[in-house]
Design an enzyme around this catalytic site. Structure first.
Site, short mmCIF file in Angstrom:
data_model
loop_
_atom_site.label_atom_id
_atom_site.label_comp_id
_atom_site.label_asym_id
_atom_site.label_seq_id
_atom_site.Cartn_x
_atom_site.Cartn_y
_atom_site.Cartn_z
N LYS A 113 43.15 38.44 39.50
CA LYS A 113 41.61 38.13 40.63
C LYS A 113 42.50 36.61 41.29
O LYS A 113 41.92 36.05 39.93
CB LYS A 113 40.61 38.61 40.60
CG LYS A 113 39.34 38.38 41.83
CD LYS A 113 37.94 38.57 42.11
CE LYS A 113 37.65 38.06 43.84
NZ LYS A 113 36.21 38.64 43.18
N SER A 134 34.26 41.84 46.78
CA SER A 134 35.75 40.76 46.78
C SER A 134 36.73 41.03 46.46
O SER A 134 37.61 40.25 46.94
CB SER A 134 34.84 39.65 47.00
OG SER A 134 34.80 39.31 45.11
N SER A 184 31.16 43.09 43.34
CA SER A 184 32.93 42.78 43.74
C SER A 184 33.98 43.79 43.13
O SER A 184 34.69 43.51 43.76
CB SER A 184 32.92 41.39 43.70
OG SER A 184 32.04 40.70 44.92
#
Length: 542
Positions: free
Chosen positions: A55, A143, A167
């Protein structure tokens, strides 16, 4: 001065409600990566090697050798669009030492703030829908949506994400992969760009539970040490070696790798939280949740209803605490000390320089305002404003301190419901009816049965269509906060939780959702073992 503040406040609120960050062209691709390692740079995988997607709020240096150009760490933000970290996150270094080959940095909601991975300067993340023709895109969750899609499409074997309020688990549920959030303090946060320090947790995604379990607990070769045992002195929230040993000594399954045989479900007690059976829960997910529970019961597990009274306030508390911490963490992004300096004039320039003392005000604040106006997206600005307000003297008592009290009550509810004690507490929590006022309903006075794990959905709905998400974001940008209602409580309490794929049937046909298991603090090893068995059972049944 007050006039200037008023003009700035009006400008910020006007900007938050008017600017979008995605385009139709960007939405036509899955858009899961912000930067990729070129295929010709990737050697053939050897034994014990695996492809890793990271990420893009986790710092990396060169992709797979020191000679290669470092990848950016953008956080999905214009503010860090060209930022290359001079150091690497501890978790990335740990995985490299275990055979990870970096394939790219994945797209995300800006600074990790969002539930659908649409609040990003690099275009919304999407997944191909299962219900209809393949041209229709659905939300990948957020996210860590890019990381989930990278795993779901087979471009990565393991993906790193961050889980602040769900997330990692929410994207896993939407995309049909496994998403694991470990106990707070187990995995190092050094090198993770902070959103909310007391909540941020590094998580892992994969198609199956076992690859994650082998990294956390150690491989079958009994040579590679599990990540659970590694303290990072660079991370002040990382549990010390002594605390890790003390916690593990009170838990099962930390003595070696995950057994090859399924973990026996007989006599395990799973709690079904009454407060999670909400009106907003999709009937198809409620049916699949019930069917999964019935299947586990048929295999010898015990299913009991439990009450977690304070969790109904968890979502509200989270959206006070997390923005408050974010407003502090993001204060350094000013275009001077940190972040991209934006030199092009914006509408903020004219607003700031209005009034008789315009030139003086311009010199004092125009660069700062210009940078934050152009650098941050709408959702980040919204949460900064909310967080700054809740930390103000006028709102501190009514919002922030009460939210912290709710957090303590949520943690207490969990500690009371689990059979295992929390190893960080000196004495176990006790349930006392006398603590509850007479006005509390009977269902809330249901004393919690001591269970091994909690079983609940990951999200109240399946993945919505992306065009519907974007339309709803325009009309009611805070409506997406409801997606975190089942994941936030475990985050507030710092507990381990995992989402495994669960197939559902609704009016549009077959789709994927997530089934979530939550364990007591530092019961990660047993949670992973049980989750693998549950995932296999659910896959066969539904």
């Amino acid at each position: 001065m007050s006039a200037r503040i008023g003009r700035l406040r009006g400008l910020c609120l006007r900007h938050v409600s008017s600017t979008r960050q995605t385009s139709p062209i960007q939405r036509r691709s899955l858009n899961q990566f912000i930067s990729r390692v070129q295929q010709h740079d990737q050697p053939a995988l050897e034994q014990r090697q695996f492809r890793l997607a990271v990420k893009d709020n986790i710092a990396t240096v060169s992709p797979n050798s020191e000679e290669e150009t470092p990848l950016t760490t953008t956080c999905g933000s214009n503010f860090l669009a060209n930022y290359r970290s001079p150091f690497e996150a501890t978790i990335v270094s740990q995985l490299r030492s275990r055979g990870a080959l970096l394939v790219g940095k994945t797209n995300l909601d800006e600074f990790g703030m969002g539930s659908h991975s649409v609040h990003t300067a690099f275009g919304a993340v999407a997944q191909e829908g299962e219900h209809e023709q393949q041209a229709v895109k659905h939300s990948a969750g957020g996210s860590s949506g890019g990381s989930a899609v990278a795993v779901a499409t087979g471009e990565a074997d393991i993906a790193l994400g961050t889980d602040t309020g769900g997330s990692v688990r929410l994207p896993a549920g939407y995309t049909g992969v496994v998403g694991f959030k470990p106990s707070y303090g187990m995995l190092s946060r050094y090198g993770v760009v902070p959103y909310a320090n007391s909540l941020d947790t590094v998580g892992l995604l994969a198609k199956e539970v076992r690859p994650i379990a082998e990294l956390i607990l150690g491989g079958a070769d009994k040579v590679t040490r599990g990540l659970w045992a590694e303290h990072d002195p660079l991370d002040p929230t990382s549990l010390s070696h002594g605390a890790r040993r003390r916690c593990a000594s009170q838990r099962d399954c930390y003595t070696g790798p995950l057994p090859k045989d399924p973990y026996p479900l007989k006599n395990l007690k799973f709690g079904l939280p009454l407060e999670y059976n909400i009106t907003e829960l999709s009937p198809s997910i409620r049916h699949s949740w019930s069917a999964a529970a019935a299947k586990l019961q048929s295999l010898g597990a015990r299913l009991v209803p439990v009450s977690l009274p304070s969790t109904r306030h968890a979502l509200s508390a989270y959206y006070v605490i997390a923005p408050a911490e974010a407003s502090s963490n993001l204060a350094k992004y000013d275009g001077i000390r940190y972040g991209t300096r934006f030199t092009s004039p914006t509408e903020s320039d004219a607003a700031i320089s209005e009034g008789p003392e315009g030139r003086e005000e311009e010199e004092e604040g125009i660069l700062y305002a210009r940078a934050r106006t152009a650098g941050f997206g709408d959702e980040v600005k919204r949460r900064i404003l909310l967080g700054a307000y809740t930390l103000s003297s006028a709102a501190m008592d009514n919002y922030f301190l009460k939210a912290q009290k709710v957090r303590r009550l949520v943690r207490r509810d969990f500690n009371r419901v689990f059979a295992l004690p929390n190893p960080l507490l000196d004495k176990p929590e006790r349930f006392e009816l006398s603590e509850l006022p007479e006005t509390v309903g009977l269902e809330d006075k249901w004393g919690p049965t001591e269970v091994d794990f909690l079983l609940c959905p990951t999200a109240p709905t399946t993945a919505p269509r992306l065009d519907e998400v974007l339309s709803e974001e325009e009309k009611d940008p805070v409506s997406a906060y409801m997606n975190d209602v089942f994941t936030v409580p475990a985050s507030l309490a710092g507990l381990p939780a995992i989402s495994v794929p669960m197939r559902v049937e609704d009016k549009e046909g077959a789709g994927m959702a997530g089934l979530q298991l939550i364990g007591q603090y530092w019961d990660d090893a047993r949670l992973l073992a049980v989750a693998e068995t549950v995932a296999d059972v659910v896959r066969e049944e539904l």
